[in-house]
Design an enzyme around this catalytic site. Sequence first.
Site, PDB file in Angstrom:
ATOM      1  N   HIS A  76       0.839  -1.194   0.000  1.00 53.48           N
ATOM      2  CA  HIS A  76       0.000   0.000   0.000  1.00 53.48           C
ATOM      3  C   HIS A  76       0.874   1.245   0.000  1.00 53.48           C
ATOM      4  O   HIS A  76       1.760   1.386   0.836  1.00 53.48           O
ATOM      5  CB  HIS A  76      -0.900   0.027   1.240  1.00 53.48           C
ATOM      6  CG  HIS A  76      -2.100  -0.854   1.103  1.00 53.48           C
ATOM      7  ND1 HIS A  76      -3.118  -0.874   2.024  1.00 53.48           N
ATOM      8  CD2 HIS A  76      -2.455  -1.733   0.136  1.00 53.48           C
ATOM      9  CE1 HIS A  76      -4.041  -1.738   1.636  1.00 53.48           C
ATOM     10  NE2 HIS A  76      -3.657  -2.281   0.502  1.00 53.48           N
ATOM     11  N   TYR A 204      -8.844   5.118   7.968  1.00 51.06           N
ATOM     12  CA  TYR A 204      -8.916   5.463   9.390  1.00 51.06           C
ATOM     13  C   TYR A 204      -9.961   6.573   9.514  1.00 51.06           C
ATOM     14  O   TYR A 204      -9.764   7.661   8.956  1.00 51.06           O
ATOM     15  CB  TYR A 204      -7.576   5.997   9.902  1.00 51.06           C
ATOM     16  CG  TYR A 204      -6.473   4.967  10.017  1.00 51.06           C
ATOM     17  CD1 TYR A 204      -5.716   4.593   8.918  1.00 51.06           C
ATOM     18  CD2 TYR A 204      -6.168   4.389  11.244  1.00 51.06           C
ATOM     19  CE1 TYR A 204      -4.682   3.665   9.026  1.00 51.06           C
ATOM     20  CE2 TYR A 204      -5.129   3.461  11.369  1.00 51.06           C
ATOM     21  CZ  TYR A 204      -4.400   3.107  10.251  1.00 51.06           C
ATOM     22  OH  TYR A 204      -3.380   2.190  10.365  1.00 51.06           O
ATOM     23  N   PRO A 295      -2.907   0.243  19.114  1.00 56.60           N
ATOM     24  CA  PRO A 295      -2.704  -0.249  17.739  1.00 56.60           C
ATOM     25  C   PRO A 295      -2.885   0.784  16.627  1.00 56.60           C
ATOM     26  O   PRO A 295      -2.556   0.494  15.478  1.00 56.60           O
ATOM     27  CB  PRO A 295      -3.753  -1.361  17.603  1.00 56.60           C
ATOM     28  CG  PRO A 295      -4.795  -1.036  18.609  1.00 56.60           C
ATOM     29  CD  PRO A 295      -4.096  -0.355  19.734  1.00 56.60           C
ATOM     30  N   LYS A 299       2.208  -0.145  15.054  1.00 59.58           N
ATOM     31  CA  LYS A 299       3.643  -0.198  15.351  1.00 59.58           C
ATOM     32  C   LYS A 299       4.105  -1.418  16.156  1.00 59.58           C
ATOM     33  O   LYS A 299       5.299  -1.735  16.174  1.00 59.58           O
ATOM     34  CB  LYS A 299       4.060   1.068  16.131  1.00 59.58           C
ATOM     35  CG  LYS A 299       4.013   2.327  15.312  1.00 59.58           C
ATOM     36  CD  LYS A 299       5.153   2.376  14.310  1.00 59.58           C
ATOM     37  CE  LYS A 299       4.942   3.412  13.250  1.00 59.58           C
ATOM     38  NZ  LYS A 299       5.171   2.968  11.901  1.00 59.58           N
ATOM     39  N   TYR A 387       4.433   6.820   9.990  1.00 63.76           N
ATOM     40  CA  TYR A 387       3.642   5.632   9.678  1.00 63.76           C
ATOM     41  C   TYR A 387       4.480   4.585   8.941  1.00 63.76           C
ATOM     42  O   TYR A 387       4.411   3.399   9.250  1.00 63.76           O
ATOM     43  CB  TYR A 387       2.430   6.039   8.836  1.00 63.76           C
ATOM     44  CG  TYR A 387       1.365   4.984   8.699  1.00 63.76           C
ATOM     45  CD1 TYR A 387       0.376   4.833   9.662  1.00 63.76           C
ATOM     46  CD2 TYR A 387       1.324   4.147   7.588  1.00 63.76           C
ATOM     47  CE1 TYR A 387      -0.616   3.887   9.534  1.00 63.76           C
ATOM     48  CE2 TYR A 387       0.336   3.188   7.446  1.00 63.76           C
ATOM     49  CZ  TYR A 387      -0.636   3.066   8.425  1.00 63.76           C
ATOM     50  OH  TYR A 387      -1.621   2.107   8.289  1.00 63.76           O
TER      51      TYR A 387
HETATM   52  P1  FAD Z   1       3.714 -11.774  21.551  1.00 66.02           P
HETATM   53  O1  FAD Z   1       3.178 -11.842  20.176  1.00 66.02           O
HETATM   54  O2  FAD Z   1       2.783 -11.455  22.663  1.00 66.02           O
HETATM   55  O3  FAD Z   1       4.438 -13.161  21.840  1.00 66.02           O
HETATM   56  C1  FAD Z   1       4.836 -13.566  23.127  1.00 66.02           C
HETATM   57  C2  FAD Z   1       4.833 -15.054  23.180  1.00 66.02           C
HETATM   58  O4  FAD Z   1       5.327 -15.474  24.454  1.00 66.02           O
HETATM   59  C3  FAD Z   1       3.443 -15.657  23.039  1.00 66.02           C
HETATM   60  O5  FAD Z   1       3.457 -16.671  22.076  1.00 66.02           O
HETATM   61  C4  FAD Z   1       3.125 -16.174  24.439  1.00 66.02           C
HETATM   62  O6  FAD Z   1       2.268 -17.308  24.421  1.00 66.02           O
HETATM   63  C5  FAD Z   1       4.517 -16.513  24.946  1.00 66.02           C
HETATM   64  N1  FAD Z   1       4.633 -16.525  26.403  1.00 66.02           N
HETATM   65  C6  FAD Z   1       4.065 -15.707  27.312  1.00 66.02           C
HETATM   66  N2  FAD Z   1       4.441 -16.024  28.562  1.00 66.02           N
HETATM   67  C7  FAD Z   1       5.292 -17.075  28.437  1.00 66.02           C
HETATM   68  C8  FAD Z   1       6.013 -17.849  29.369  1.00 66.02           C
HETATM   69  N3  FAD Z   1       5.939 -17.598  30.669  1.00 66.02           N
HETATM   70  N4  FAD Z   1       6.790 -18.845  28.904  1.00 66.02           N
HETATM   71  C9  FAD Z   1       6.876 -19.102  27.579  1.00 66.02           C
HETATM   72  N5  FAD Z   1       6.209 -18.403  26.658  1.00 66.02           N
HETATM   73  C10 FAD Z   1       5.424 -17.399  27.076  1.00 66.02           C
HETATM   74  N6  FAD Z   1      -0.236  -4.555  16.767  1.00 66.02           N
HETATM   75  C11 FAD Z   1      -0.481  -3.898  15.655  1.00 66.02           C
HETATM   76  O7  FAD Z   1       0.441  -3.297  15.113  1.00 66.02           O
HETATM   77  N7  FAD Z   1      -1.765  -3.935  15.121  1.00 66.02           N
HETATM   78  C12 FAD Z   1      -2.800  -4.647  15.705  1.00 66.02           C
HETATM   79  O8  FAD Z   1      -3.905  -4.678  15.204  1.00 66.02           O
HETATM   80  C13 FAD Z   1      -2.551  -5.332  16.881  1.00 66.02           C
HETATM   81  N8  FAD Z   1      -3.522  -6.063  17.506  1.00 66.02           N
HETATM   82  C14 FAD Z   1      -3.221  -6.721  18.680  1.00 66.02           C
HETATM   83  C15 FAD Z   1      -4.207  -7.474  19.356  1.00 66.02           C
HETATM   84  C16 FAD Z   1      -3.909  -8.126  20.581  1.00 66.02           C
HETATM   85  C17 FAD Z   1      -4.984  -8.923  21.310  1.00 66.02           C
HETATM   86  C18 FAD Z   1      -2.613  -8.016  21.126  1.00 66.02           C
HETATM   87  C19 FAD Z   1      -2.280  -8.690  22.463  1.00 66.02           C
HETATM   88  C20 FAD Z   1      -1.633  -7.297  20.433  1.00 66.02           C
HETATM   89  C21 FAD Z   1      -1.931  -6.650  19.220  1.00 66.02           C
HETATM   90  N9  FAD Z   1      -0.950  -5.919  18.515  1.00 66.02           N
HETATM   91  C22 FAD Z   1      -1.228  -5.263  17.387  1.00 66.02           C
HETATM   92  C23 FAD Z   1       0.395  -5.857  18.943  1.00 66.02           C
HETATM   93  C24 FAD Z   1       1.262  -6.899  18.230  1.00 66.02           C
HETATM   94  O9  FAD Z   1       0.508  -8.023  17.913  1.00 66.02           O
HETATM   95  C25 FAD Z   1       2.385  -7.201  19.176  1.00 66.02           C
HETATM   96  O10 FAD Z   1       3.154  -6.009  19.304  1.00 66.02           O
HETATM   97  C26 FAD Z   1       3.271  -8.371  18.748  1.00 66.02           C
HETATM   98  O11 FAD Z   1       2.567  -9.581  18.881  1.00 66.02           O
HETATM   99  C27 FAD Z   1       4.531  -8.404  19.613  1.00 66.02           C
HETATM  100  O12 FAD Z   1       5.210  -9.595  19.411  1.00 66.02           O
HETATM  101  P2  FAD Z   1       5.999 -10.303  20.584  1.00 66.02           P
HETATM  102  O13 FAD Z   1       6.627 -11.493  19.973  1.00 66.02           O
HETATM  103  O14 FAD Z   1       6.816  -9.292  21.291  1.00 66.02           O
HETATM  104  O15 FAD Z   1       4.893 -10.711  21.656  1.00 66.02           O
HETATM  105  C1  DHB Z   2      -4.285  -3.265  11.163  1.00 70.63           C
HETATM  106  C2  DHB Z   2      -4.153  -3.013  12.502  1.00 70.63           C
HETATM  107  C3  DHB Z   2      -3.774  -1.759  12.898  1.00 70.63           C
HETATM  108  O1  DHB Z   2      -3.614  -1.507  14.206  1.00 70.63           O
HETATM  109  C4  DHB Z   2      -3.545  -0.751  11.998  1.00 70.63           C
HETATM  110  O2  DHB Z   2      -3.207   0.486  12.442  1.00 70.63           O
HETATM  111  C5  DHB Z   2      -3.666  -1.020  10.671  1.00 70.63           C
HETATM  112  C6  DHB Z   2      -4.045  -2.287  10.239  1.00 70.63           C
HETATM  113  C7  DHB Z   2      -4.709  -4.614  10.744  1.00 70.63           C
HETATM  114  O3  DHB Z   2      -4.942  -5.459  11.617  1.00 70.63           O
HETATM  115  O4  DHB Z   2      -4.836  -4.848   9.538  1.00 70.63           O
END
Ligand code: FAD
Ligand code: DHB
Length: 398
Positions: A76, A204, A295, A299, A387
Amino acid sequence: MSSVERTQVAIIGAGPAGLLLGRLLERQGIEAVILEARSREYCESRIRAGLLEQGSVDTLVEAGVGERLQREGIVHGGIYLQLDEQRTHIAMDELTGSSVTIYGQTEVVKDLFDARVASGGRLLFGVEDVRIADLETDRPSVHYRHNGSNHELQADFIAGCDGFHGVSRQSIPEGVLQLWQREYPFAWLGILAQVAPSTDELIYARSAHGFALHSMRSHEVSRLYIQVDPAEDIADWPDRRIWDQLHLRLAAPGWSLQEGPVFEKSITPMRSFVAAPMRYRNLFLAGDAAHIVPPTGAKGLNLAVADVSRLAEGLAAHYASGDDSGLEHYSDRCLERVWRAQHFSWWMTQMMHTDPSDDAYGDQLSRSQIRYVCNSRAAATSLAENYVGLPFASTLGG
Ligand code: FAD
Ligand code: DHB
């Protein structure tokens, strides 16, 4: 009696941060074991982010896990910003020279799992009672239960990639970390629907009824969000009620929203959070374990990718030549990007949402800010360069 195993890097968590770190280390010949609390099926079906900055795409491609991303990702060049029924296109590519790619976090995680399985790297699912020990020594260890028996994993370094609720951050002694946080008086209700997106690029929208976002996962699947009260129960949101709100909030002259079967829906609270430093001795925090953004700026996933790229570089230099400067500067370098993303995510959030605790004056300020971004090339460029993500070229000659 625990079985004892030794590795170079113990990675806690198989989200995008932990899996990508494992992949980057493997490419440098550094051995790691990844410990994940959940099952593979659970991790692969956890619906979250969907938008990758160009830097994240480049990192995944360089890591050898970008083949499907390059084939299926949707590039995009801009977004639409909408105030009430007025929709304005912000041409990010024209303003910054960069674009973003739509590719679900679930797909990134699947690609990384497949790569890990193919390379034979150690990755354990369903570990329990994970506990970090001996952090004050040069040989920290992770204790855990797996398949009913106790294990100890000794490592040179531990990477805490276990998300906001994980154990890694909590293992750091009290008084070491400084914490900053903010909760928002709204949450996002998100759906996945089996219907072609009604838009070519993300919309948005801020309306009198609250915020809405029209995103997508593919040419057949739409991803849509609406702002709701964080206390809302998803059971009170039948599909009809969600579509009605989406129609109201996204309405624009000559445009219509196509509906389709909803196959996933959930409510996510929104918060901003930073813990610093992102290192304590040989434990490094990465991704959501160290910071959370609302979100709106898309980021969270991109920050996780940036953190582990830096961590992998630092570890590679340590093992290749004993150069620890990358590890020493890891936290400061990550936090520079983190705080820019924190500000941008907060700024986008307050600009685009209706804050029930705000007064009518605050509402007018946010509306004025949207109009400014839509009408000023300078303001639009500022949004666009944040962005599409750091680094951006200095235009000030500095
Ligand atoms: P995570 O993806 O949280 O991974 C952490 C992992 O560690 C998980 O698999 C978990 O099961 C594991 N874990 C936890 N505790 C333990 C333990 N004690 N021992 C072993 N393993 C463990 N970001 C966006 O940019 N746009 C979005 O729309 C968006 N939607 C989101 C919706 C939700 C519900 C959440 C929670 C986050 C969202 N985010 C979004 C943020 C984005 O998904 C996260 O920033 C991203 O997942 C970060 O990755 P990570 O690997 O740091 O953490
Ligand atoms: C999506 C999520 C976001 O938080 C965003 O700013 C843009 C797109 C998505 O899930 O596609």
